[in-house]
Design a protein around this motif. Structure first.
Motif, PDB file in Angstrom:
ATOM      1  N   HIS A 193       0.762  -1.273  -0.125  1.00 38.09           N
ATOM      2  CA  HIS A 193      -0.108  -0.057   0.044  1.00 38.09           C
ATOM      3  C   HIS A 193       0.720   1.282  -0.010  1.00 38.09           C
ATOM      4  O   HIS A 193       0.676   2.340  -0.509  1.00 38.09           O
ATOM      5  CB  HIS A 193      -0.785  -0.046   1.401  1.00 38.09           C
ATOM      6  CG  HIS A 193      -2.037   1.105   1.156  1.00 38.09           C
ATOM      7  ND1 HIS A 193      -2.576   1.138   0.249  1.00 38.09           N
ATOM      8  CD2 HIS A 193      -2.586   1.890   2.245  1.00 38.09           C
ATOM      9  CE1 HIS A 193      -3.643   2.163   0.505  1.00 38.09           C
ATOM     10  NE2 HIS A 193      -3.584   2.483   1.587  1.00 38.09           N
ATOM     11  N   LEU A 194       1.964   1.335   0.884  1.00 34.68           N
ATOM     12  CA  LEU A 194       2.899   2.442   0.743  1.00 34.68           C
ATOM     13  C   LEU A 194       3.728   2.513  -0.689  1.00 34.68           C
ATOM     14  O   LEU A 194       3.778   3.773  -0.848  1.00 34.68           O
ATOM     15  CB  LEU A 194       3.755   2.203   1.946  1.00 34.68           C
ATOM     16  CG  LEU A 194       3.523   2.352   3.338  1.00 34.68           C
ATOM     17  CD1 LEU A 194       4.699   1.999   4.438  1.00 34.68           C
ATOM     18  CD2 LEU A 194       3.048   3.717   3.707  1.00 34.68           C
ATOM     19  N   TYR A 195       3.822   1.535  -1.191  1.00 34.87           N
ATOM     20  CA  TYR A 195       4.376   1.697  -2.743  1.00 34.87           C
ATOM     21  C   TYR A 195       3.382   2.639  -3.413  1.00 34.87           C
ATOM     22  O   TYR A 195       3.965   3.335  -4.258  1.00 34.87           O
ATOM     23  CB  TYR A 195       4.584   0.159  -3.382  1.00 34.87           C
ATOM     24  CG  TYR A 195       5.607  -0.511  -2.623  1.00 34.87           C
ATOM     25  CD1 TYR A 195       6.571  -0.172  -1.804  1.00 34.87           C
ATOM     26  CD2 TYR A 195       5.667  -2.109  -2.855  1.00 34.87           C
ATOM     27  CE1 TYR A 195       7.387  -1.035  -1.367  1.00 34.87           C
ATOM     28  CE2 TYR A 195       6.376  -2.946  -2.213  1.00 34.87           C
ATOM     29  CZ  TYR A 195       7.227  -2.275  -1.524  1.00 34.87           C
ATOM     30  OH  TYR A 195       8.478  -3.199  -0.724  1.00 34.87           O
ATOM     31  N   ASN A 196       2.130   2.255  -3.252  1.00 31.83           N
ATOM     32  CA  ASN A 196       1.146   3.092  -4.056  1.00 31.83           C
ATOM     33  C   ASN A 196       1.295   4.600  -3.730  1.00 31.83           C
ATOM     34  O   ASN A 196       0.625   5.436  -4.599  1.00 31.83           O
ATOM     35  CB  ASN A 196      -0.060   2.477  -4.079  1.00 31.83           C
ATOM     36  CG  ASN A 196      -0.429   1.270  -4.546  1.00 31.83           C
ATOM     37  OD1 ASN A 196       0.230   0.887  -5.575  1.00 31.83           O
ATOM     38  ND2 ASN A 196      -1.268   0.432  -3.838  1.00 31.83           N
ATOM     39  N   LEU A 197       1.736   5.070  -2.409  1.00 31.06           N
ATOM     40  CA  LEU A 197       2.018   6.162  -2.069  1.00 31.06           C
ATOM     41  C   LEU A 197       2.994   7.017  -2.546  1.00 31.06           C
ATOM     42  O   LEU A 197       3.076   8.191  -2.780  1.00 31.06           O
ATOM     43  CB  LEU A 197       2.131   6.344  -0.521  1.00 31.06           C
ATOM     44  CG  LEU A 197       2.027   7.677   0.296  1.00 31.06           C
ATOM     45  CD1 LEU A 197       0.774   8.390   0.212  1.00 31.06           C
ATOM     46  CD2 LEU A 197       2.435   7.543   1.693  1.00 31.06           C
ATOM     47  N   THR A 198       4.020   6.282  -3.143  1.00 28.96           N
ATOM     48  CA  THR A 198       5.430   7.060  -3.555  1.00 28.96           C
ATOM     49  C   THR A 198       5.117   7.880  -4.578  1.00 28.96           C
ATOM     50  O   THR A 198       5.821   9.115  -4.684  1.00 28.96           O
ATOM     51  CB  THR A 198       6.128   5.991  -4.034  1.00 28.96           C
ATOM     52  OG1 THR A 198       5.381   5.170  -5.218  1.00 28.96           O
ATOM     53  CG2 THR A 198       6.629   4.836  -3.166  1.00 28.96           C
TER      54      THR A 198
END
Length: 356
Positions: A204-209
């Motif tokens: 999910h954090l990868y999608n925040l990058t």
């Protein structure tokens, strides 16, 4: 002549024995006390005039040294070599240091002012009887935003994924903080021990990058004050300084859940000035001193009488003194153990590398 030599030799032995006894008695009488107190604390985390007043009152000179992370503090004390009489770690690190027998139990007969502390901040999971620590400051993790640079103000962690904030968010460089809000944005505990939940949070954090402009440490304050980004994830005390430096900034604590952290005063086992450490703890528990420290640093005081001395706007600001309802959804970091913390660290490092 031999008798004379024997007599003189006997006198020398007696003198040396008496000298050794006197030295031992002197060491015992001064054990735990010196005229210097070495304090190991976070940078810019105390009103320096308080240190001067403590010295004037007690005659004890203060050597104030700083660290920038709990892990750096832990490593330095663990390695030894440098003696620290008093340190100010955070809750999960206090638990770890207790487990590893790195702290001296407090002699509460030598501390005055413990009764000044709000009971809700005592007896917490990381030190259930406060045998080793007493509160210094507490605070939250939240979202700072510039109201002139956003159309829709973020209120919850999941809002950070909005396309509106593309390349416009700064994150504090902290594994527990970033992994924590990643977990909470999905409805999980920031102390999750589930590897599948951790993997889901990392993905999910990868999608925040695309929205992350930078991952930084203390310099995040300067960047936000200078309008370098629209949004930041940071601590309440850091946010306080940002708001003082830029009238367009606001701070919000996600109501669905965030981190409630504590920094407490402890005495490392290698301390030399144990009495001085107890005296300093008592000094900082005086409401007038706690008030001045809170005014200077900007974090929340655990002493109600000190809070009452702050201006009404600060006292009523739920960003820094959250409502009971918000507090119910807050979580304190647990000591996860080396293996699980390693998994958190690995996933956070992958996230930082992924965004590059």
């Amino acid at each position: 002549m031999k008798r004379l030599y024997s007599f003189l030799a006997g006198v020398v032995v007696i003198v040396l024995a008496l000298w050794a006894i006197s030295q031992n008695l002197e060491e015992q009488s001064t054990q735990g006390t010196t005229d210097k107190l070495v304090i190991y604390n976070w940078g810019d985390y105390i009103d320096p005039t308080l240190l001067e007043e403590f010295t004037a009152e007690t005659g004890i000179q203060v050597d104030y040294q700083t660290f920038d992370s709990n892990e750096a503090m832990y490593t330095k004390i663990k390695q030894g070599g440098t003696t620290y009489d008093l340190a100010v770690p955070s809750e999960y690190m206090i638990s770890k240091m207790i487990e590893e027998d790195m702290l001296i139990p407090l002699d509460k007969s030598k501390i005055t002012g413990i009764e000044n502390i709000d009971p809700q901040f005592m007896g917490l999971s990381f030190d259930e009887k406060n045998d080793y620590s007493v509160p210094y400051f507490w605070g939250t993790l939240g979202i700072v935003y510039n109201e002139t640079m956003v159309e829709n103000a973020p209120e919850e962690w999941e809002d950070l994924w909005s396309e509106e904030y593309r390349d416009n968010i700064m994150l504090i460089d902290g594994v527990r903080e970033v992994m924590g809000f990643g977990l909470q944005s999905l409805g999980y505990s920031l102390n999750s021990k589930s590897l599948s939940e951790l993997e889901e949070a990392a993905n999910h954090l990868y999608n925040l990058t695309p929205n992350v402009k930078a991952i930084v440490a203390d310099e995040i304050k300067g960047y936000m004050i200078q309008d370098a980004a629209a949004v930041a994830v940071s601590f309440s005390g850091e946010a306080s300084e940002m708001l003082d430096g830029n009238e367009n900034l606001r701070y919000v604590v996600p109501s669905k859940g965030s981190n409630l952290w504590f920094d407490n005063m402890v005495i490392p086992k290698t301390a030399k000035n144990i009495d001085g450490a107890h005296a300093f703890i008592s000094f900082m528990l005086r409401p007038e001193n706690a008030y001045r420290n809170a005014e200077y640093v900007g974090y929340s005081t655990p002493i109600p009488e000190a809070k009452a001395m702050l201006d009404e706007e600060t006292q009523n600001d739920e960003a820094f003194y959250p409502s009971e309802e918000t507090m119910e959804n807050m979580e304190v970091y647990d000591n996860l153990g080396a293996k699980l913390l390693g998994a958190y660290n690995d996933l956070f490092l992958q996230f930082k590398m992924y965004r590059k």
